[in-house]
Design a protein around this motif. Structure first.
Motif, PDB file in Angstrom:
ATOM      1  N   ARG A  43     -26.079 -22.329  22.852  1.00 21.79           N
ATOM      2  CA  ARG A  43     -25.911 -22.870  24.196  1.00 21.79           C
ATOM      3  C   ARG A  43     -25.558 -21.737  25.157  1.00 21.79           C
ATOM      4  NH1 ARG A  43     -22.189 -26.592  23.286  1.00 21.79           N
ATOM      5  NH2 ARG A  43     -20.410 -25.374  24.039  1.00 21.79           N
ATOM      6  N   ASP A  44     -26.316 -21.640  26.238  1.00 23.19           N
ATOM      7  CA  ASP A  44     -26.067 -20.619  27.268  1.00 23.19           C
ATOM      8  C   ASP A  44     -26.018 -19.217  26.668  1.00 23.19           C
ATOM      9  OD1 ASP A  44     -25.871 -22.638  29.214  1.00 23.19           O
ATOM     10  OD2 ASP A  44     -23.726 -22.898  28.824  1.00 23.19           O
ATOM     11  N   GLY A  45     -26.943 -18.939  25.757  1.00 23.76           N
ATOM     12  CA  GLY A  45     -27.042 -17.597  25.195  1.00 23.76           C
ATOM     13  C   GLY A  45     -25.985 -17.252  24.172  1.00 23.76           C
ATOM     14  N   ALA A  46     -25.333 -18.279  23.608  1.00 23.46           N
ATOM     15  CA  ALA A  46     -24.268 -18.010  22.640  1.00 23.46           C
ATOM     16  C   ALA A  46     -24.336 -19.011  21.494  1.00 23.46           C
ATOM     17  CB  ALA A  46     -22.898 -18.082  23.307  1.00 23.46           C
ATOM     18  N   ILE A  47     -23.912 -18.548  20.308  1.00 21.19           N
ATOM     19  CA  ILE A  47     -23.783 -19.401  19.129  1.00 21.19           C
ATOM     20  C   ILE A  47     -22.419 -20.068  19.203  1.00 21.19           C
ATOM     21  CG2 ILE A  47     -23.772 -19.437  16.615  1.00 21.19           C
ATOM     22  CD1 ILE A  47     -25.091 -16.488  16.992  1.00 21.19           C
ATOM     23  N   VAL A  48     -22.379 -21.400  19.159  1.00 21.29           N
ATOM     24  CA  VAL A  48     -21.122 -22.135  19.278  1.00 21.29           C
ATOM     25  C   VAL A  48     -20.819 -22.815  17.949  1.00 21.29           C
ATOM     26  CG1 VAL A  48     -19.853 -23.927  20.515  1.00 21.29           C
ATOM     27  CG2 VAL A  48     -21.514 -22.503  21.741  1.00 21.29           C
ATOM     28  N   ALA A  49     -19.703 -22.465  17.340  1.00 23.71           N
ATOM     29  CA  ALA A  49     -19.259 -23.060  16.074  1.00 23.71           C
ATOM     30  C   ALA A  49     -17.941 -22.407  15.687  1.00 23.71           C
ATOM     31  CB  ALA A  49     -20.283 -22.853  14.958  1.00 23.71           C
ATOM     32  N   ARG A  50     -17.164 -23.098  14.857  1.00 21.26           N
ATOM     33  CA  ARG A  50     -15.968 -22.456  14.331  1.00 21.26           C
ATOM     34  C   ARG A  50     -16.399 -21.341  13.377  1.00 21.26           C
ATOM     35  NH1 ARG A  50     -12.420 -22.042  16.501  1.00 21.26           N
ATOM     36  NH2 ARG A  50     -10.763 -23.568  16.218  1.00 21.26           N
ATOM     37  N   GLY A  51     -15.831 -20.141  13.600  1.00 21.08           N
ATOM     38  CA  GLY A  51     -16.172 -18.977  12.798  1.00 21.08           C
ATOM     39  C   GLY A  51     -17.325 -18.168  13.348  1.00 21.08           C
ATOM     40  N   ALA A  52     -17.927 -18.619  14.463  1.00 16.59           N
ATOM     41  CA  ALA A  52     -19.080 -17.894  15.007  1.00 16.59           C
ATOM     42  C   ALA A  52     -18.722 -16.447  15.319  1.00 16.59           C
ATOM     43  CB  ALA A  52     -19.593 -18.597  16.265  1.00 16.59           C
ATOM     44  N   SER A  53     -17.522 -16.235  15.878  1.00 14.39           N
ATOM     45  CA  SER A  53     -17.078 -14.881  16.196  1.00 14.39           C
ATOM     46  C   SER A  53     -16.086 -14.354  15.169  1.00 14.39           C
ATOM     47  CB  SER A  53     -16.450 -14.858  17.598  1.00 14.39           C
ATOM     48  OG  SER A  53     -15.982 -13.568  17.938  1.00 14.39           O
ATOM     49  N   ASP A  54     -15.201 -15.218  14.708  1.00 21.13           N
ATOM     50  CA  ASP A  54     -14.099 -14.809  13.826  1.00 21.13           C
ATOM     51  C   ASP A  54     -14.193 -15.555  12.501  1.00 21.13           C
ATOM     52  OD1 ASP A  54     -11.730 -13.757  12.876  1.00 21.13           O
ATOM     53  OD2 ASP A  54     -10.462 -15.151  13.997  1.00 21.13           O
ATOM     54  N   ASP A  55     -14.852 -15.044  11.458  1.00 23.40           N
ATOM     55  CA  ASP A  55     -15.416 -13.710  11.399  1.00 23.40           C
ATOM     56  C   ASP A  55     -16.820 -13.777  10.816  1.00 23.40           C
ATOM     57  OD1 ASP A  55     -15.292 -10.812  11.488  1.00 23.40           O
ATOM     58  OD2 ASP A  55     -14.710 -10.789   9.403  1.00 23.40           O
ATOM     59  N   LYS A  56     -17.361 -15.011  10.698  1.00 22.42           N
ATOM     60  CA  LYS A  56     -18.635 -15.148   9.997  1.00 22.42           C
ATOM     61  C   LYS A  56     -19.772 -14.461  10.740  1.00 22.42           C
ATOM     62  CE  LYS A  56     -17.445 -19.414   7.538  1.00 22.42           C
ATOM     63  NZ  LYS A  56     -17.704 -20.871   7.380  1.00 22.42           N
ATOM     64  N   GLY A  57     -19.817 -14.611  12.061  1.00 20.55           N
ATOM     65  CA  GLY A  57     -20.875 -13.948  12.816  1.00 20.55           C
ATOM     66  C   GLY A  57     -20.791 -12.442  12.693  1.00 20.55           C
ATOM     67  N   GLN A  58     -19.572 -11.918  12.712  1.00 25.98           N
ATOM     68  CA  GLN A  58     -19.384 -10.476  12.613  1.00 25.98           C
ATOM     69  C   GLN A  58     -19.751  -9.972  11.206  1.00 25.98           C
ATOM     70  OE1 GLN A  58     -18.006  -8.665  15.529  1.00 25.98           O
ATOM     71  NE2 GLN A  58     -15.947  -9.481  15.759  1.00 25.98           N
ATOM     72  N   VAL A  59     -19.344 -10.715  10.186  1.00 23.67           N
ATOM     73  CA  VAL A  59     -19.705 -10.338   8.815  1.00 23.67           C
ATOM     74  C   VAL A  59     -21.216 -10.300   8.651  1.00 23.67           C
ATOM     75  CG1 VAL A  59     -19.733 -11.182   6.423  1.00 23.67           C
ATOM     76  CG2 VAL A  59     -17.582 -11.104   7.684  1.00 23.67           C
ATOM     77  N   MET A  60     -21.881 -11.294   9.205  1.00 18.29           N
ATOM     78  CA  MET A  60     -23.329 -11.369   9.016  1.00 18.29           C
ATOM     79  C   MET A  60     -24.083 -10.292   9.791  1.00 18.29           C
ATOM     80  SD  MET A  60     -24.066 -13.596   6.721  1.00 18.29           S
ATOM     81  CE  MET A  60     -25.796 -14.029   6.981  1.00 18.29           C
ATOM     82  N   THR A  61     -23.492  -9.704  10.821  1.00 15.38           N
ATOM     83  CA  THR A  61     -24.171  -8.560  11.459  1.00 15.38           C
ATOM     84  C   THR A  61     -24.345  -7.437  10.453  1.00 15.38           C
ATOM     85  OG1 THR A  61     -22.094  -7.601  12.296  1.00 15.38           O
ATOM     86  CG2 THR A  61     -23.288  -9.080  13.780  1.00 15.38           C
ATOM     87  N   PHE A  62     -23.307  -7.194   9.640  1.00 12.78           N
ATOM     88  CA  PHE A  62     -23.388  -6.127   8.648  1.00 12.78           C
ATOM     89  C   PHE A  62     -24.346  -6.505   7.519  1.00 12.78           C
ATOM     90  CE2 PHE A  62     -22.058  -3.726   4.912  1.00 12.78           C
ATOM     91  CZ  PHE A  62     -21.976  -2.436   5.435  1.00 12.78           C
ATOM     92  N   LEU A  63     -24.235  -7.718   7.007  1.00 14.63           N
ATOM     93  CA  LEU A  63     -25.084  -8.116   5.883  1.00 14.63           C
ATOM     94  C   LEU A  63     -26.554  -8.153   6.289  1.00 14.63           C
ATOM     95  CD1 LEU A  63     -23.010 -10.889   4.071  1.00 14.63           C
ATOM     96  CD2 LEU A  63     -22.827  -8.394   3.957  1.00 14.63           C
ATOM     97  N   GLU A  64     -26.838  -8.585   7.506  1.00 14.54           N
ATOM     98  CA  GLU A  64     -28.226  -8.605   7.961  1.00 14.54           C
ATOM     99  C   GLU A  64     -28.755  -7.186   8.188  1.00 14.54           C
ATOM    100  OE1 GLU A  64     -30.478 -11.122   8.217  1.00 14.54           O
ATOM    101  OE2 GLU A  64     -28.960 -12.277   7.148  1.00 14.54           O
ATOM    102  N   ALA A  65     -27.901  -6.272   8.587  1.00 12.27           N
ATOM    103  CA  ALA A  65     -28.320  -4.868   8.698  1.00 12.27           C
ATOM    104  C   ALA A  65     -28.669  -4.309   7.328  1.00 12.27           C
ATOM    105  CB  ALA A  65     -27.216  -4.038   9.352  1.00 12.27           C
ATOM    106  N   ILE A  66     -27.857  -4.639   6.329  1.00  3.97           N
ATOM    107  CA  ILE A  66     -28.135  -4.207   4.961  1.00  3.97           C
ATOM    108  C   ILE A  66     -29.474  -4.773   4.482  1.00  3.97           C
ATOM    109  CG2 ILE A  66     -27.369  -4.441   2.561  1.00  3.97           C
ATOM    110  CD1 ILE A  66     -25.736  -2.446   4.141  1.00  3.97           C
ATOM    111  N   ARG A  67     -29.699  -6.047   4.755  1.00  3.95           N
ATOM    112  CA  ARG A  67     -30.965  -6.667   4.354  1.00  3.95           C
ATOM    113  C   ARG A  67     -32.143  -5.935   4.995  1.00  3.95           C
ATOM    114  NH1 ARG A  67     -32.746 -11.602   2.688  1.00  3.95           N
ATOM    115  NH2 ARG A  67     -30.647 -12.496   2.791  1.00  3.95           N
ATOM    116  N   ALA A  68     -32.041  -5.676   6.295  1.00  4.71           N
ATOM    117  CA  ALA A  68     -33.148  -5.034   7.005  1.00  4.71           C
ATOM    118  C   ALA A  68     -33.391  -3.617   6.505  1.00  4.71           C
ATOM    119  CB  ALA A  68     -32.855  -5.018   8.510  1.00  4.71           C
ATOM    120  N   LEU A  69     -32.327  -2.871   6.259  1.00  4.79           N
ATOM    121  CA  LEU A  69     -32.485  -1.511   5.737  1.00  4.79           C
ATOM    122  C   LEU A  69     -33.192  -1.521   4.388  1.00  4.79           C
ATOM    123  CD1 LEU A  69     -28.963  -0.163   6.714  1.00  4.79           C
ATOM    124  CD2 LEU A  69     -31.117   0.862   7.459  1.00  4.79           C
ATOM    125  N   ARG A  70     -32.799  -2.456   3.538  1.00 13.53           N
ATOM    126  CA  ARG A  70     -33.406  -2.553   2.211  1.00 13.53           C
ATOM    127  C   ARG A  70     -34.891  -2.939   2.325  1.00 13.53           C
ATOM    128  NH1 ARG A  70     -30.627  -1.374  -2.327  1.00 13.53           N
ATOM    129  NH2 ARG A  70     -29.090  -3.027  -2.135  1.00 13.53           N
TER     130      ARG A  70
END
Length: 467
Positions: free
Chosen positions: A120-147
């Protein structure tokens, strides 16, 4: 191949990976949504099964990405540990994050279901979206892409994801100590912090430590009538007030003997960079209706909260508290005092100095009881370290403006625990924004933070390999 040729080859490889990240944006978002749908609220016993489900989901994800991943039991919620199966060269990094989230109350203030993520309005809205699941997944998705894009990772990677950060994290330090040999690395990476404003990338290099103390001063064996005993009987509130008043001098400095031993000022270059951010005293204090720094004379509000130790009174109790008036001399008075510490200070030394300071000011006929409320050391990453410089450069390239080092007035216990158990310095790189409403209804994480966070980690890992 010449060094210039090698650098150009790395640049081409990285650009290929970044393009792969952009092409896979929808799939990355879908995986994040799967994790966000799991109500892993660690502090509520009814969600213990959901916490385990989140851990197992992450372990399965990592296993499918080429990691030896496992769910490790603790006396509380499980911890996920994963090691890259490949024989990547370069430095060995240990990434830390947490999969548990805060409760959602009050539910009535959510505009959408907290565990049904929406954009909504350019943002993911959910509990944990920022703290910390969204942040964790930035790293894991980077690992996936590098591989997927390069066939291997530029550095050795291990990952630890805990499930009790939001409920005290009491089992993490014993786990780190018990598995220290397995978890040793060259540097830790943590994605649980934020940017400066909306567009300035930042690495948190300083976290203050904490000492909490409650003191209870007792005098007479019962509350006394102030008309009959006033002046003649000792008033514990007066004693307490004198002690508190003596903790700071006229310039705002803490008066405990040895309090500033080991404390150094930040380098001029760092102070200049902070000034350039534009967080003036008015900007820092204005949102809470203030404008004048009240602590140590000669330091800005920003520097006082990021890089200077403090002493604060967090609560005072004594005498009659209910509505109306009662002329009484209380038998007891108490206060809760906290010290925020910087690198170079030792929590137990500060606690001992405080207790000695108080005891020296307790008059006859009075006694004092001390009740400790935790303590943790501060942490700081060397400003001239190669990993920090490399990560700053990588962030600046992604966001199109120089990245800055910042401090944090609060305490993040895991950073001290990684240092204590594993001897690791940590780079705290996060992409949260101040308006993410973490711990509150309608928590969100900007799509821009998620997508560019993935790209940033790909750049950082390449930069660390080169450094």
């Amino acid at each position: 191949m010449t060094s210039d040729g090698a650098a150009q080859e790395v640049d081409r490889t990285l650009e290929h990976t970044l393009a792969h990240i952009d092409a896979g944006q929808e799939a990355s978002l879908g995986r994040l949504f799967e994790l966000l749908r799991i109500p892993s609220i660690s502090t509520q016993p009814k969600h213990a099964g959901d916490c385990r489900r989140a851990a197992e989901w992450l372990s399965g994800l990592l296993d499918g990405m080429g990691f030896d991943a496992s769910v490790r039991d603790t006396p509380g919620h499980p911890i996920v540990v994963a090691h890259d199966r490949s024989d990547a060269g370069g430095p060995h990094v240990l990434f830390y994050g947490h999969y548990d989230v805060q409760p959602v109350d009050p539910l009535s203030l959510w505009n959408t279901a907290p565990f049904e993520p929406v954009v909504r309005d350019g943002a993911i809205v959910a509990r944990g979206a920022s703290d910390d699941k969204g942040q964790v997944m930035t790293f894991l998705e980077a690992i996936r892409a590098l591989r997927e894009a390069e066939g291997k990772l530029p550095v050795r990677v291990s990952i630890i994801l805990e499930g009790e950060e939001e409920s005290g994290g009491e089992n993490l330090l014993p786990f780190l100590k018990a598995n220290a040999e397995e978890l040793r690395a060259d540097i830790a990476l943590v994605c649980d912090t934020g940017m400066v404003g909306h567009q300035i990338p930042a690495i948190t290099t300083m976290l203050r430590g904490l000492v909490g103390e409650e003191i209870v001063i007792s005098a007479a064996d019962r509350d006394l009538h102030s008309g009959i005993f006033g002046n003649a009987a000792r008033n514990p509130i007066h004693v307490l007030a004198d002690i508190i008043a003596g903790l700071r001098d006229a310039d705002g400095r803490v008066t405990l003997p040895g309090f500033y031993d080991g404390v150094t000022d930040v380098p001029d270059a760092v102070r200049s960079a902070w000034n350039a951010i534009g967080l003036t005293d008015e900007a820092a204090l204005g949102p809470v209706g203030l404008s004048i720094p009240a602590g140590e004379r000669g330091y800005s509000a920003l520097e006082q909260t990021w890089a200077r130790p403090s002493c604060e009174v967090n609560g005072i109790t004594g005498g009659y508290q209910d509505p109306g008036f009662k002329t009484v001399l209380p038998a007891k008075a108490s206060a809760k005092i906290s010290f925020r510490l910087v690198a170079g200070q030792q929590p137990e030394r500060i606690r001992a100095a405080f207790r000695e300071f108080v005891q020296s000011r307790i008059p006859g006929d009075c006694s004092v009881e001390f009740r400790p409320h935790g303590g943790s050391p501060a942490s700081a990453v060397p400003f001239d370290g190669a990993p920090l410089k490399a990560a700053l450069q990588a962030l600046g390239e992604e966001w199109g403006r120089p990245a800055v080092t910042i401090g944090s007035g609060g305490s993040i216990p895991v950073v001290g625990e990684l240092q204590q158990a594993l001897g690791l310095n940590a780079l705290l790189v996060g992409f949260a924004r101040d308006d993410d409403r973490i711990h509150s209804p309608n928590e969100k994480y900007d799509l821009d933070s998620f997508q560019r966070g993935i790209r940033s980690w790909a750049r950082i890992l390449h930069a660390l390999a080169a450094a």
